[in-house]
Write a protein that holds these residues in place. Structure first.
Motif: not given
Ligand code: G3P
Length: 225
Positions: A7-35
């Motif tokens: 995902d490329a939604n910063v608020d959503k990424i922030k929330k997931i990083c707070e509660f889950y043990p994640v290793d990073g973020v992937t994006t693609n052109p469609s995901i960026l457009a959605k932001s």
């Protein structure tokens, strides 16, 4: 298996990083457009949020190999050399992957629907190959089985590439690949939030709380005893 946010939604990424043990973020052109934001504005913010050590995957958009190399240069200039460059697993992409690996870039082969695409990406030296699980399922094939087959091809041929499975719609798809020991899964926040959504779990915790409060008083925990 690494767990990555797709995902490329910063608020959503922030929330997931707070509660889950994640290793990073992937994006693609469609995901960026959605932001709805300029690509490097949002990507810079994501890089700052997750830090230099977390994985960030950003896709080259040019159609031809030469343009993909220029996209890769720009991506790493802005977001750091450790950023993975996502390259579609098509002939122009294979050409770009070989050139990028020669120059020391990190490469994620993407838009993978078939084991043959993944095998060729592995031969090009890609660090990851990303099969699209749910999209393969929707074509009437078995996305999880395709990802397992790709994992086996890499191991049996001693290729350095790991599977980075993408396009998930449910926990079961993710868990099956986790059990198989693939390299990574990138999952949308909405699906990550379904991982531990089960009334039986909440009921068990509610029972513990009620029993304990019956002993020591309402709203109290061990710190109050
Ligand atoms: O990068 C590919 C992956 O994000 C595709 O996911 O959900 O659009 O099939 P989806």
């Amino acid at each position: 298996m690494k767990l990555i946010i797709d995902d490329a939604n910063v608020d959503k990424i922030k929330k997931i990083c707070e509660f889950y043990p994640v290793d990073g973020v992937t994006t693609n052109p469609s995901i960026l457009a959605k932001s709805g934001r300029q690509p490097f504005d949002v990507l810079t913010e994501i890089r700052e949020l997750i830090g230099e050590k977390a994985e960030l995957h950003v896709q080259a958009v040019a159609a031809e190999a030469e343009g993909m190399l220029l996209d890769a240069k720009r991506i790493t200039e802005v977001l750091g050399r450790s950023t993975y460059i996502k390259i579609p697993a098509v002939p122009e992409g294979f050409k770009a992957m070989m050139a990028l690996k020669k120059k020391g870039y990190r490469v994620t082969a993407t838009a993978i629907y078939t084991p043959m695409q993944a095998y060729l990406a592995g031969k090009c030296g890609a660090d990851y190959a990303a099969p699209y699980i749910n999209r393969i399922d929707n074509m009437g094939y078995n996305g999880v089985a395709v990802a397992k087959k790709i994992h086996d091809i890499f191991k049996k041929n001693e290729l350095p590439t790991e599977v980075l499975a993408a396009s998930f719609k449910n926990s079961q798809q993710v868990l099956e690949l986790c059990e198989y020991g693939i390299g990574a899964a990138t999952v949308a926040p909405d699906v990550i939030e379904l991982f531990v959504k089960n009334p039986a779990i909440n009921a068990a915790i509610d029972d513990f709380t009620a029993d304990f409060e019956g002993l020591v008083g309402s709203g109290k925990s061990l710190k109050d005893c």
